[in-house]
Design a protein around this motif. Structure first.
Motif, PDB file in Angstrom:
ATOM      1  N   SER A  33       0.826  -1.205   0.000  1.00  0.00           N
ATOM      2  CA  SER A  33       0.000   0.000   0.000  1.00  0.00           C
ATOM      3  C   SER A  33       0.865   1.262   0.000  1.00  0.00           C
ATOM      4  O   SER A  33       0.514   2.265  -0.630  1.00  0.00           O
ATOM      5  CB  SER A  33      -0.926  -0.006   1.221  1.00  0.00           C
ATOM      6  N   ASN A  34       2.002   1.224   0.709  1.00  0.00           N
ATOM      7  CA  ASN A  34       2.914   2.381   0.693  1.00  0.00           C
ATOM      8  C   ASN A  34       3.446   2.643  -0.716  1.00  0.00           C
ATOM      9  O   ASN A  34       3.555   3.801  -1.147  1.00  0.00           O
ATOM     10  CB  ASN A  34       4.081   2.130   1.651  1.00  0.00           C
ATOM     11  N   PHE A  35       3.784   1.570  -1.429  1.00  0.00           N
ATOM     12  CA  PHE A  35       4.206   1.736  -2.820  1.00  0.00           C
ATOM     13  C   PHE A  35       3.086   2.393  -3.629  1.00  0.00           C
ATOM     14  O   PHE A  35       3.331   3.328  -4.401  1.00  0.00           O
ATOM     15  CB  PHE A  35       4.563   0.382  -3.440  1.00  0.00           C
ATOM     16  N   GLY A  36       1.862   1.914  -3.445  1.00  0.00           N
ATOM     17  CA  GLY A  36       0.744   2.486  -4.185  1.00  0.00           C
ATOM     18  C   GLY A  36       0.541   3.956  -3.881  1.00  0.00           C
ATOM     19  O   GLY A  36       0.304   4.765  -4.787  1.00  0.00           O
ATOM     20  N   GLY A  37       0.671   4.325  -2.589  1.00  0.00           N
ATOM     21  CA  GLY A  37       0.482   5.722  -2.216  1.00  0.00           C
ATOM     22  C   GLY A  37       1.532   6.638  -2.828  1.00  0.00           C
ATOM     23  O   GLY A  37       1.214   7.745  -3.277  1.00  0.00           O
ATOM     24  N   LEU A  38       2.780   6.184  -2.860  1.00  0.00           N
ATOM     25  CA  LEU A  38       3.841   7.006  -3.445  1.00  0.00           C
ATOM     26  C   LEU A  38       3.699   7.105  -4.959  1.00  0.00           C
ATOM     27  O   LEU A  38       3.961   8.158  -5.558  1.00  0.00           O
ATOM     28  CB  LEU A  38       5.200   6.425  -3.069  1.00  0.00           C
ATOM     29  N   ILE A  39       3.279   6.026  -5.591  1.00  0.00           N
ATOM     30  CA  ILE A  39       3.032   6.066  -7.040  1.00  0.00           C
ATOM     31  C   ILE A  39       1.896   7.033  -7.342  1.00  0.00           C
ATOM     32  O   ILE A  39       1.953   7.832  -8.290  1.00  0.00           O
ATOM     33  CB  ILE A  39       2.722   4.650  -7.556  1.00  0.00           C
ATOM     34  N   GLN A  40       0.840   7.003  -6.511  1.00  0.00           N
ATOM     35  CA  GLN A  40      -0.275   7.934  -6.686  1.00  0.00           C
ATOM     36  C   GLN A  40       0.180   9.379  -6.527  1.00  0.00           C
ATOM     37  O   GLN A  40      -0.234  10.273  -7.278  1.00  0.00           O
ATOM     38  CB  GLN A  40      -1.375   7.619  -5.670  1.00  0.00           C
ATOM     39  N   SER A  41       1.067   9.623  -5.545  1.00  0.00           N
ATOM     40  CA  SER A  41       1.552  10.984  -5.309  1.00  0.00           C
ATOM     41  C   SER A  41       2.318  11.515  -6.519  1.00  0.00           C
ATOM     42  O   SER A  41       2.140  12.679  -6.922  1.00  0.00           O
ATOM     43  CB  SER A  41       2.444  10.988  -4.062  1.00  0.00           C
TER      44      SER A  41
END
Length: 558
Positions: A33-41
């Protein structure tokens, strides 16, 4: 997904918390989920450069993601302490999944506007703000107390692993498939966490009292922290550390461009060095905690970060700057994880999420204020002056430790002092009845008064910390040996709560008072309901009925 806890492994084993199935599953899902959040950012920032390229609008993307953490942390902590934390996390994750899915659809069909993008980013930040206190407080429910420091370090390591690789991965995804693809990947990243949380079945806690009203619960958190010296010191140190440490991250693009003379690739290398240092710091954190006290570890971390910031400010040589940022990354994780562990181990379970939320507000407040401060200093006095000044603030954080050291809380026992049951009353009461006035009578010899008054000062702090109002100590003028401790609770439920909040760590105070008591019988406790005087009436039956009826609105007499 029930878990039977194994024997606590040696504290030097940094990966020991991963032996616990629930923590391992949630840690892996959180990493994704952290990877997903940074990709979204990355996707949101890049999309904003296309639809509104002004620097102020691009900067608002990051602000809209972090602002909810400042605004909602205390509310989220109160929710996490008063409701099932697993359900709170499930609600937050499901909310972020829905928002991310809508963001993906709107971006895919080309209907995105700058303010709509900021709104979606803000809503995802709200979900993060709701999730964080519940997630951090739940770590203590997943692993034994001895593994808690290592578990906090692993959480920091997971986030920094994602931060080291996530932005570059996000940039590649946006370049190949567009921002909508980055948003879609973030939406999918929530599915794993939702699946694990759905399967997790923590041991249920038997609630003998209803949850506190949210308003009262939000006030209880700051009150507890204000009357808990160990936690108060953490918030001060975290704020000062955050203010000094913010300079490196805030000014890193300028370090890459002006001091090292590089471009985007150099900036990526600097970010990666910081992230690698953070992961390395997390890996050695448990071993260092076994050898150093919490205070010494924070001093070493602060001084290491200060040295790294100063070196980055003075260096124009890329390898030396990369080495300096490795040092700052390690100092970052070691200090912040030490603060987090100290808060968790200095706070009982009933208020731990609120204490963590206040710690986050202090740390984020320092980071936000420091980012603005060092940007202003760099603009007016130069980049090197800003980085050296930030290093000086971190040295100041170390010096504060000689006056206000962090407590080593690992030996404290914050479990309930005793199983407390509400006493029988001759007057009928319900949970809303109040205000409740409690008077405890102590008989103390003249020779014991200095010790008695000193212990009573600590008892006053404990009682007020747990929710007592208007605490006072009275001496009888006719009987000098008689002392009366008196305090109020707004309602009968509040009186019950403050008695169940006493911890085994508080036992010494109560045992000392019992030893100093010289009465022929145990201390007498009188519990009373405060009542208004009523106009005189010739109908005594009506007065008796009113006195026997619990107050419907105790707040008017509180």
């Amino acid at each position: 997904m029930a878990e039977t806890r194994a024997e606590a492994p040696p504290r030097s084993a940094v990966l020991a918390p991963l032996r616990h199935p629930v923590f391992r599953a949630l840690w892996l899902a959180s990493l994704a989920s952290n990877f997903g959040g940074l990709i979204q950012s990355v996707g949101a920032s890049w999309l904003m450069t296309s639809i509104a390229p002004q620097a102020s609008m691009v900067a608002l993307v990051q602000a809209s993601a972090t602002l909810p953490i400042m605004l909602l942390s205390l509310f989220s902590g109160a929710v996490a302490d008063n409701f099932d934390r697993r359900r709170v996390m499930l609600t937050a994750q499901a909310f972020m999944l829905v928002v991310s899915a809508l963001l993906t659809i709107v971006a895919w069909i080309g209907f995105m506007t700058p303010w709509l993008l900021l709104l979606f980013t803000f809503l995802i930040g709200c979900g993060t703000a709701l999730n964080n206190p519940a997630w951090q407080a739940s770590v203590g429910d997943m692993v034994p107390r001895g593994d808690l420091p290592a578990a906090v370090g692993l959480n920091s390591m997971g986030f920094n692993i994602a931060r080291s690789v996530g932005p570059a991965l996000g940039g590649a995804i946006v370049a190949l498939a567009g921002a909508a693809a980055a948003f879609a990947i973030n939406a999918v990243s929530y599915v794993g966490l939702i699946a694990v949380l759905t399967r997790w079945r923590p041991e249920p806690t038997v609630a003998t009292l209803p949850p506190e009203p949210l308003g009262a619960a939000m006030l209880a958190g700051p009150r507890y922290v204000a009357l808990s010296p160990a936690v108060r010191v953490v918030l001060l140190r975290a704020f000062v550390f955050g203010m000094g440490a913010s300079a490196v991250n805030a000014l890193m693009p300028l370090i890459a461009r002006e001091l090292v003379g590089g471009g985007p690739l150099t900036y990526g290398l600097l970010l990666g060095a910081f992230g690698v240092g953070a992961v390395a710091g997390a890996l050695v954190s448990t071993r260092l905690r076994a050898r150093l006290s919490t205070e010494k570890l924070v001093r070493v971390s602060s001084l290491g970060f200060a040295a790294g910031a100063a070196t980055a400010g003075l260096s124009g040589f890329l390898p030396l700057t990369l080495g300096a940022l490795l040092l700052t990354g390690a100092g970052w994780v070691l200090a912040l994880s030490s603060f987090n562990v100290t808060v968790q181990m200095s706070t009982p379970r009933w208020v731990v999420a609120r204490a963590l939320s206040l710690y986050q507000m202090a740390a984020f407040g320092g980071l936000a204020g420091g980012s603005w401060l060092w940007g202003t200093v760099a603009e007016g006095q130069g980049l090197r002056v800003a980085l050296l000044s930030a290093g000086a603030v971190l040295v100041g954080c170390t010096l504060i430790g000689f006056v206000r050291p962090l407590a080593d809380a690992e030996g404290r026992d914050l479990g309930p002092l005793r199983s407390w049951a509400a006493p029988e009353t001759a007057v009928p009461v319900d949970g809303r009845t109040g205000p409740v006035v409690v008077a405890v009578e102590w008989h103390v010899a003249e020779a014991d008064l200095p010790e008695f008054l000193g212990v009573m000062a600590e008892r006053r702090r404990i009682r007020r910390r747990d929710g007592a109002h208007n605490w006072m100590l009275l001496r009888d003028l006719a009987d000098p040996s008689l002392w009366v401790e008196r305090y109020h609770a707004p309602t009968w439920h509040d009186y019950q709560r403050l008695n169940t909040r006493l911890t085994r760590d508080d036992a010494e105070v109560f045992e000392t008072l019992r030893r100093l008591h010289r009465g022929a019988w145990p201390p007498q406790v009188r519990r009373m309901i405060e009542r208004e005087a009523r106009p005189w009436t010739r109908d005594p039956g009506r007065v008796a009925r009113e006195l026997a009826t619990p107050l419907a609105d105790p707040s008017r007499n509180a």
